[in-house]
Design a protein around this motif. Structure first.
Motif, mmCIF file in Angstrom:
data_model
loop_
_atom_site.group_PDB
_atom_site.id
_atom_site.type_symbol
_atom_site.label_atom_id
_atom_site.label_comp_id
_atom_site.label_asym_id
_atom_site.label_seq_id
_atom_site.Cartn_x
_atom_site.Cartn_y
_atom_site.Cartn_z
ATOM 1 N N CYS A 149 12.011 4.790 -7.876
ATOM 2 C CA CYS A 149 10.800 3.666 -8.081
ATOM 3 C C CYS A 149 11.316 2.453 -7.952
ATOM 4 O O CYS A 149 12.561 1.787 -7.812
ATOM 5 C CB CYS A 149 10.921 4.353 -10.143
ATOM 6 N N HIS A 150 10.253 1.730 -7.631
ATOM 7 C CA HIS A 150 9.896 0.352 -7.995
ATOM 8 C C HIS A 150 11.154 0.040 -8.891
ATOM 9 O O HIS A 150 11.444 0.165 -10.102
ATOM 10 C CB HIS A 150 9.000 -0.329 -7.906
ATOM 11 N N ALA A 151 11.711 -1.990 -8.063
ATOM 12 C CA ALA A 151 13.152 -2.437 -9.023
ATOM 13 C C ALA A 151 12.460 -2.663 -10.019
ATOM 14 O O ALA A 151 13.021 -2.942 -11.203
ATOM 15 C CB ALA A 151 13.530 -3.215 -8.310
ATOM 16 N N ASN A 205 13.665 1.369 5.375
ATOM 17 C CA ASN A 205 14.893 0.976 3.519
ATOM 18 C C ASN A 205 13.870 2.220 3.158
ATOM 19 O O ASN A 205 14.730 3.036 1.979
ATOM 20 C CB ASN A 205 15.908 0.695 4.186
ATOM 21 N N HIS A 206 13.000 0.570 2.315
ATOM 22 C CA HIS A 206 12.777 0.782 1.289
ATOM 23 C C HIS A 206 11.898 2.566 0.722
ATOM 24 O O HIS A 206 12.166 3.054 0.029
ATOM 25 C CB HIS A 206 11.274 -0.488 0.920
ATOM 26 N N GLU A 207 10.870 2.280 1.616
ATOM 27 C CA GLU A 207 10.118 3.989 1.746
ATOM 28 C C GLU A 207 11.217 4.653 1.925
ATOM 29 O O GLU A 207 10.660 5.724 0.798
ATOM 30 C CB GLU A 207 8.996 3.809 2.990
ATOM 31 N N PHE A 208 11.746 5.021 2.735
ATOM 32 C CA PHE A 208 12.658 6.188 2.550
ATOM 33 C C PHE A 208 13.833 6.339 0.963
ATOM 34 O O PHE A 208 14.002 7.651 0.573
ATOM 35 C CB PHE A 208 13.828 6.033 3.500
ATOM 36 N N GLY A 209 14.031 4.747 0.435
ATOM 37 C CA GLY A 209 14.638 5.137 -0.923
ATOM 38 C C GLY A 209 13.243 6.335 -1.748
ATOM 39 O O GLY A 209 14.098 6.437 -3.169
ATOM 40 N N HIS A 210 12.530 5.719 -1.586
ATOM 41 C CA HIS A 210 10.791 6.829 -2.607
ATOM 42 C C HIS A 210 11.390 7.773 -2.319
ATOM 43 O O HIS A 210 11.145 8.472 -3.095
ATOM 44 C CB HIS A 210 10.023 5.225 -2.101
ATOM 45 N N ILE A 211 11.165 8.117 -0.613
ATOM 46 C CA ILE A 211 11.761 9.849 -1.137
ATOM 47 C C ILE A 211 13.034 9.927 -1.175
ATOM 48 O O ILE A 211 13.198 10.802 -1.857
ATOM 49 C CB ILE A 211 11.690 10.003 0.660
ATOM 50 N N CYS A 251 5.397 4.037 -10.811
ATOM 51 C CA CYS A 251 6.867 3.947 -9.674
ATOM 52 C C CYS A 251 6.763 3.211 -8.368
ATOM 53 O O CYS A 251 7.441 3.278 -7.878
ATOM 54 C CB CYS A 251 7.525 4.967 -9.491
ATOM 55 N N GLY A 252 5.469 4.127 -7.847
ATOM 56 C CA GLY A 252 5.424 3.100 -6.477
ATOM 57 C C GLY A 252 4.329 2.959 -5.835
ATOM 58 O O GLY A 252 4.205 2.822 -4.720
ATOM 59 N N GLY A 253 3.630 2.737 -6.776
ATOM 60 C CA GLY A 253 2.115 2.282 -6.509
ATOM 61 C C GLY A 253 2.337 1.094 -6.706
ATOM 62 O O GLY A 253 2.857 0.221 -6.917
ATOM 63 N N LYS A 294 0.338 -1.447 0.473
ATOM 64 C CA LYS A 294 0.149 -0.128 0.382
ATOM 65 C C LYS A 294 1.202 1.450 0.175
ATOM 66 O O LYS A 294 1.666 1.669 0.966
ATOM 67 C CB LYS A 294 -0.333 0.008 0.852
ATOM 68 N N GLU A 295 0.575 2.203 -1.228
ATOM 69 C CA GLU A 295 1.877 2.807 -1.261
ATOM 70 C C GLU A 295 0.939 4.396 -1.939
ATOM 71 O O GLU A 295 -0.292 3.970 -2.354
ATOM 72 C CB GLU A 295 3.068 2.810 -1.703
ATOM 73 N N ASN A 296 1.827 5.618 -1.634
ATOM 74 C CA ASN A 296 0.845 6.598 -2.412
ATOM 75 C C ASN A 296 1.516 6.584 -3.305
ATOM 76 O O ASN A 296 2.274 5.924 -4.477
ATOM 77 C CB ASN A 296 1.156 7.401 -1.570
ATOM 78 N N GLY A 305 12.406 -3.230 -4.927
ATOM 79 C CA GLY A 305 11.463 -4.645 -4.724
ATOM 80 C C GLY A 305 10.711 -5.439 -4.032
ATOM 81 O O GLY A 305 10.963 -3.657 -3.171
ATOM 82 N N TYR A 306 10.047 -5.933 -3.571
ATOM 83 C CA TYR A 306 9.108 -6.471 -3.093
ATOM 84 C C TYR A 306 9.854 -7.642 -2.567
ATOM 85 O O TYR A 306 9.775 -9.050 -3.142
ATOM 86 C CB TYR A 306 7.388 -7.147 -3.411
ATOM 87 N N ASN A 307 10.513 -7.765 -1.266
ATOM 88 C CA ASN A 307 11.474 -9.090 -0.571
ATOM 89 C C ASN A 307 11.555 -9.397 0.275
ATOM 90 O O ASN A 307 11.396 -8.081 1.020
ATOM 91 C CB ASN A 307 12.989 -10.088 -2.234
HETATM 92 ZN ZN LIG Z 1 7.661 1.062 -2.608
#
Ligand SMILES: [Zn+2]
Length: 326
Positions: A240-242, A230-236, A269-271, A4-6, A289-291
Motif C-alpha cells: 500500500c502507499h507509504a 516500480n511503484h505500480e509493481f509495488g502495489h501488485i 491503500c492505493g487510491g 489515478k489508481e484503482n 509514496g508520491y515523490n
Molecule cells: Zn500508488
C-alpha cells in the motif's frame, strides 16, 4: 507521482508451477505416504545443474525464514517477465525505430531505457530520511522483456505498437506482466500517472503520459516513468502507499505521518491522494509514496514484496535459486 489508481482486487488464473526432481520425489515418497510436495522438507541439498544451483523450491519454511532474517544470499533472484504495449490515440504514438535512432518517441529506444532505469533502481535501493530503517542495495528483482522467437506476430521482441486500446492483444497471456503505455490527457499536459491491476500478483499495469512527454519535450522522461512502473509493481506485490493509515509497516519501520506530512495519514491503500497529504514536501524517497525519487523501501516493505514474489504461482514471476556459496 501517481494521481489515478484503482481500487484493486482482480483475481487472475494462475497455473500452479512446481519444480520437482526425482530425488526429492523419492525422499518424500518414502517419508510421507501422501501427495504433499515436500513443503515442510528441511533438506537444503543443492542439485547442481549446468548453469546454476537449485535449492529446494518447495521448502517454504526455509525461504520464509531467509526473507524474515534478510538472508539475501539464500533467496532467489526474481525475474519479472514483461511485455510493453505502446497504444496510440489521436495525438499519436511511439514508433518502432532503429537501434541507432535516439529520438524519445522511438518506442524501442524508450522502452529499453525504461526497463534499464527501473532495474537500476531495484539493484541499488537507497535510504529515505523518513524511514526508521531502510533496505539498501539489491532488491533481488529485475524486469526482463519476454519474447518467443517462433512467434511471427512478435516483430519487436516483446514490444508492441497498437493504434488504440481495442487493438491490443496480449499474446503471451499469463506469461508476462503487461505494461500498457496509453495517454489519456491532452497534448502538452505533461501527465505522469499509473494504474495497477490489483494487490494480488495480477499481471497488468498502465502508465499514462509517456508519449505526450516524449513528443513534446515534457519533464517526465523514461526515468520518471520507471519510478511509476516500480511503484505500480509495488502495489501488485501487495504494498500500500507509504502514507496509508493502516500500512502494514507503520510503526515497524515506516512512519505514515512523516510520509504524509500535512495530515496524520491518508485512509486508502492505493487510491489517489487528492491533496490530503502534501507528499512532495516530505523529503521521502519511498517507492510507495508520491515523490520524484522512488528509490527507497523499508525492510518491512521489501519483505512483503519478496514473500509475495517467492510464493506466487504467477507464471510471469521466474525464480532463479542459487547456491549460497556462489
Ligand atoms: Zn500508488
Amino acid at each position: 507521482m501517481q494521481n489515478k489508481e484503482n481500487k484493486f482486487g482482480f483475481p487472475s488464473k494462475r497455473k500452479i508451477e512446481f519444480e520437482l526432481n526425482i530425488k526429492i520425489i523419492l525422499i518424500c515418497a518414502t517419508v510421507i505416504l501422501s501427495l504433499f510436495t515436500c513443503k515442510s522438507s528441511k533438506s537444503k541439498s543443492p542439485i547442481i545443474s549446468s548453469t546454476r544451483t537449485i535449492i529446494n523450491h518447495s521448502d517454504s519454511a526455509f525461504i520464509a525464514n531467509a526473507i524474515e532474517s534478510l538472508d539475501t544470499a539464500n533467496l532467489p533472484l526474481i525475474t519479472v517477465q514483461v511485455n510493453i504495449h505502446f497504444v496510440g490515440n489521436r495525438n499519436g504514438n511511439f514508433y518502432p525505430g532503429k537501434a541507432s535512432d535516439e529520438k524519445y518517441t522511438n518506442g524501442l529506444f524508450w522502452s529499453e531505457k525504461l526497463i534499464g532505469h527501473a532495474n537500476h533502481v531495484w539493484r541499488s535501493l537507497e535510504a529515505s530520511s523518513t524511514s526508521r530503517k531502510n533496505y539498501l542495495g539489491n532488491a533481488r528483482l529485475q524486469f526482463k522483456i519476454y519474447t518467443e522467437s517462433q512467434n511471427t506476430e512478435d516483430k519487436y521482441q516483446g514490444v508492441w505498437f497498437w493504434d488504440n486500446m481495442n487493438q491490443v492483444k496480449r499474446y503471451y497471456q499469463e506469461k508476462v506482466l503487461n505494461i500498457i503505455l496509453h495517454d489519456t490527457g491532452r497534448p502538452k499536459s505533461e501527465q505522469l500517472s499509473g494504474i495497477a491491476c490489483g494487490l494480488n500478483m495480477c499481471n497488468e499495469l498502465s502508465l499514462n503520459g509517456a508519449y505526450d512527454n516524449a513528443a513534446n519535450g515534457g519533464k517526465f522522461g523514461w526515468w520518471s516513468f520507471a519510478g511509476t512502473l516500480n511503484h505500480e509493481f509495488g502495489h501488485i506485490c501487495g504494498l500500500c502507499h507509504a502514507f496509508y493509515c493502516d500500512n502494514e509497516c507503520k510503526d515497524i519501520d515506516l512512519d505514515a505521518a512523516k510520509e504524509c506530512h500535512t495530515a496524520p495519514c491518508f485512509n486508502d491503500c492505493g487510491g489517489p491522494n487528492s491533496g490530503v497529504c502534501k507528499c512532495w514536501d516530505t523529503g521521502t524517497k519511498n517507492m510507495m509514496g508520491y515523490n520524484a525519487s522512488g528509490t527507497a523501501l523499508t525492510p518491512c516493505q521489501w519483505k512483503i514484496m519478496m514473500r509475495n514474489l517467492c510464493f506466487s504461482k504467477a507464471e510471469y514471476i521466474i525464480k532463479n535459486f542459487r547456491s549460497p556459496k556462489n
